[in-house]
Design a protein around this motif. Structure first.
Motif, short mmCIF file in Angstrom:
data_model
loop_
_atom_site.label_atom_id
_atom_site.label_comp_id
_atom_site.label_asym_id
_atom_site.label_seq_id
_atom_site.Cartn_x
_atom_site.Cartn_y
_atom_site.Cartn_z
N PHE A 231 0.83 -1.20 0.00
CA PHE A 231 0.00 0.00 0.00
C PHE A 231 0.86 1.25 0.00
O PHE A 231 0.57 2.22 -0.68
N ARG A 232 1.92 1.19 0.79
CA ARG A 232 2.81 2.36 0.83
C ARG A 232 3.40 2.62 -0.56
O ARG A 232 3.46 3.75 -1.01
N ARG B 103 0.70 3.94 -2.82
CA ARG B 103 0.33 5.31 -2.50
C ARG B 103 1.39 6.27 -3.02
O ARG B 103 1.08 7.31 -3.59
N ARG C 230 0.85 9.12 -5.75
CA ARG C 230 1.11 10.53 -5.42
C ARG C 230 2.06 11.14 -6.44
O ARG C 230 1.91 12.28 -6.85
N ALA D 121 -4.73 8.22 -3.56
CA ALA D 121 -4.28 6.90 -3.11
C ALA D 121 -5.39 5.88 -3.26
O ALA D 121 -6.55 6.19 -3.11
N LEU E 247 -5.99 1.33 -3.02
CA LEU E 247 -5.38 0.03 -2.76
C LEU E 247 -5.09 -0.69 -4.07
O LEU E 247 -5.78 -0.48 -5.06
#
Lengths: 278, 184
Positions: free
Chosen positions: B77-78, B81, B85, B91, B93
Motif C-alpha cells: 500500500f505504501r 500510494r 502521489r 491513493a 489500494l
C-alpha cells in the motif's frame, strides 16, 4: 444468517478439497525455495540472541530534526554552564548547587509524534469507537497535555487501508515502548500471552499484555492489549513498524521507538468511555 | 517444544504447507501466496523452539501468516500510494487478487461484502468459515477472547447479510443493471 454463512463458505476461493489435489502446489519446489532462502541467511538466524531490553535508537538513526534539537540543547547547556560556573567566583570546595530534575516536557512528545513514521492501524479501536469518537478522544488528550490538537484524523474506519492516508496524527496510539518486550530478536509471536502487568501512568486497574511481538520478515508486529480487572473484553493496539525496509531482512532488528505519553491518555480515556474503569 | 532438526522442519512443512499456502491463496494472488508461505516457514525455522506441537502448530503458523500478510499489504500500500502521489493521483489500494480468482457473481458479491468489513472482522470471518477454525483458536490468532470472536462474527455475518439483501446486490439485479443500457 445460516444462508449467509453458507454463501460465505461457498465463496471460499480455495475450498478444503482443493488442498489434496496434486496440482495445488509443487511441494518439492516450494520446499527447495524455502531451504535456499533459509540457508542463505542461516548464520544470522540460527540462534536467538537474548537481549534484555530494546535499546533506544541512536541519535543518528533518528530524524534530522531530533538530532538537530539535541545538538541545540547541548550547545545551550554548555553555554548556560559556562555562564553559571565560569562567570561567578565560586570558591573551591563550596557546596554544589542543588540539582533539580527537569520537569517532563509534553512538547517533546509532540516533536516525536510528528517525526514518527506512520505505523498505526485503527482496526482494533475502530471495533469499539466511531471515527468521530476517536477524533474526540485524541483531541482531548492533546489538549490535556497542553498541546495543540491535530486536525481530525480518522475520517472513516472502514475499509481500514483507506485510513492510511488520513491518520498521520494518530501515532499517539502506538504502543508505548514500555509495553513492548524489545530485543534484537524479541520473544516473538506466541499464542501464549505474557502475564499482564500494570503500567505507570495508567489507572491501576488497567493491565497491559503484550500478546504478540516478533520480527516477521522485515517488520515488527506488536499487539499490546489493554485489559481491565473484571472485564472479559480487551482493547488492542496494533503496531506494525517497518524497520529498515528490505535492508531489515538481514539484520532482523526490531526497533521500538514509539514512545508517546499522549497515547497513555488516549488509552485510559478509551477504557473510561467503554465503562471498564470509572 | 520440538528440537530443531532438518527432519522435524521437513515434517512440519509436509504437514502444514498446503494449509498455509491455502490461507494466502484465499487472501492474495498466487505469486504473493508462495512468497508469503516461504516467509512463514522461514519464521518457523528461526523460531522452531516456539512452534507448539499437535493441532496448535497450525494456529501458530496462521498467526505468523497473519502478520506476514499484514506486513506485505502495508508495504504494497505504501508503494502504491507513493506511486500514485507521484503521478498526481489519489491513493488507492492495489486491486484485491480475489477479484481475479472469483468469477461467479454471487460469490463475488459475498467477497465484496466481506471486503467492506473492517480488516479484523474480515479475518475473523475467513478464519471461521474458510479456515474452519474454532472460535477459541481464532481468538488466539487475532488477539481477543472467544466471546469477543462470537460477538464480532455474529455482527459481521449480519452486516454481510444486510449488504447482500440491499437493492442492487442481488445477482439478477446486477446483471439487469449491467445490460440495461443495451436494452435501451
Amino acid at each position: 444468517v445460516n444462508g449467509t454463512v453458507e454463501r460465505i463458505e461457498r465463496a471460499n476461493p480455495v475450498p478444503r478439497v482443493a488442498l489434496s489435489e496434486d496440482e495445488f502446489v509443487d511441494s518439492a519446489a516450494l520446499y527447495s525455495a524455502i531451504v535456499a532462502r533459509r540457508d542463505s541467511t542461516a548464520p544470522a538466524h540460527t540462534e536467538k540472541p537474548k537481549v534484555a531490553a530494546a535499546a533506544p535508537s541512536p541519535w543518528y538513526r533518528r530524524p534530522a530534526v531530533v538530532a538537530l534539537s539535541a545538538a541545540v540543547v547541548v550547545v545551550i547547556a554548555i553555554g548556560a554552564g559556562a555562564l553559571l560556573f565560569g562567570g561567578t567566583d565560586t570558591p573551591a570546595g563550596s557546596p554544589s548547587p542543588p540539582i533539580t530534575e527537569p520537569a517532563p516536557s509534553t512538547t517533546d512528545a509532540t516533536t516525536d509524534v510528528g517525526s514518527l513514521p506512520f505505523d498505526f492501524a485503527t482496526d482494533d479501536p475502530c471495533q469499539w469507537f466511531t471515527p468521530e469518537e476517536i477524533n474526540e478522544i485524541v483531541t482531548d488528550a492533546y489538549i490535556a497535555h497542553g498541546v495543540a490538537p491535530p486536525d481530525h484524523s480518522v475520517l472513516d474506519c472502514e475499509p481500514w487501508p483507506d485510513d492510511f492516508d488520513t491518520l498521520t496524527n494518530l501515532e499517539v496510539l502506538n504502543p508505548l515502548e514500555s509495553w513492548m518486550r524489545g530485543s534484537e530478536d524479541p520473544e516473538g509471536y506466541t499464542t501464549d500471552p505474557l502475564a499482564s502487568e500494570p503500567v505507570a501512568g495508567l489507572d491501576p486497574a488497567i493491565r497491559v499484555r503484550n500478546l504478540s511481538q516478533g520480527c516477521v520478515a522485515y517488520t515488527v508486529g506488536v499487539n499490546a492489549e489493554l485489559l481491565v480487572d473484571g472485564h472479559v473484553e480487551i482493547l488492542t493496539f496494533t503496531h506494525l513498524n517497518l524497520t529498515d525496509g528490505d535492508a531489515g531482512i538481514s539484520s532482523n532488528r526490531c526497533d521500538a521507538e514509539a514512545i508517546n505519553p499522549i497515547g497513555l491518555t488516549v488509552a485510559e480515556s478509551m477504557l473510561r468511555r467503554l465503562g471498564w474503569i470509572e | 517444544m520440538q528440537p530443531r532438526t532438518e527432519s522435524a522442519f521437513r515434517g512440519l512443512y509436509d504437514r502444514r504447507h498446503r494449509e498455509v499456502l491455502a490461507y494466502f491463496l484465499r487472501r492474495t494472488d498466487r505469486d504473493s501466496a508462495l512468497d508469503c508461505t516461504e516467509d512463514v516457514f522461514l519464521v518457523a525455522w528461526r523460531r522452531f523452539g516456539d512452534v507448539p506441537e499437535g493441532e496448535r502448530e497450525l494456529r501458530w503458523l496462521y498467526g505468523v501468516a497473519r502478520h506476514v500478510l499484514a506486513n506485505r499489504r502495508r508495504s504494497m500500500f505504501r508503494r502504491n500510494r507513493l506511486t500514485r502521489r507521484l503521478l498526481g493521483l489519489g491513493a488507492s489500494l492495489p486491486e484485491e487478487p480475489e477479484t481475479q480468482l472469483i468469477q461467479r457473481i454471487e460469490e463475488q458479491e459475498v467477497i465484496d461484502a466481506l471486503g467492506h468489513l473492517s480488516a479484523g472482522d474480515q479475518e475473523i470471518v475467513r478464519l471461521a468459515y474458510w479456515e474452519e477454525l474454532p472460535h477459541a483458536a481464532i481468538g488466539q490468532i487475532v488477539g481477543c477472547s472467544a466471546g469477543a470472536v462470537d460477538t464480532r462474527l455474529h455482527r459481521a455475518v449480519r452486516r454481510i447479510e444486510k449488504e447482500l439483501a440491499a437493492p442492487g446486490h442481488k445477482p439478477h439485479e446486477r446483471l439487469s443493471a449491467s445490460t440495461g443500457d443495451e436494452k435501451r
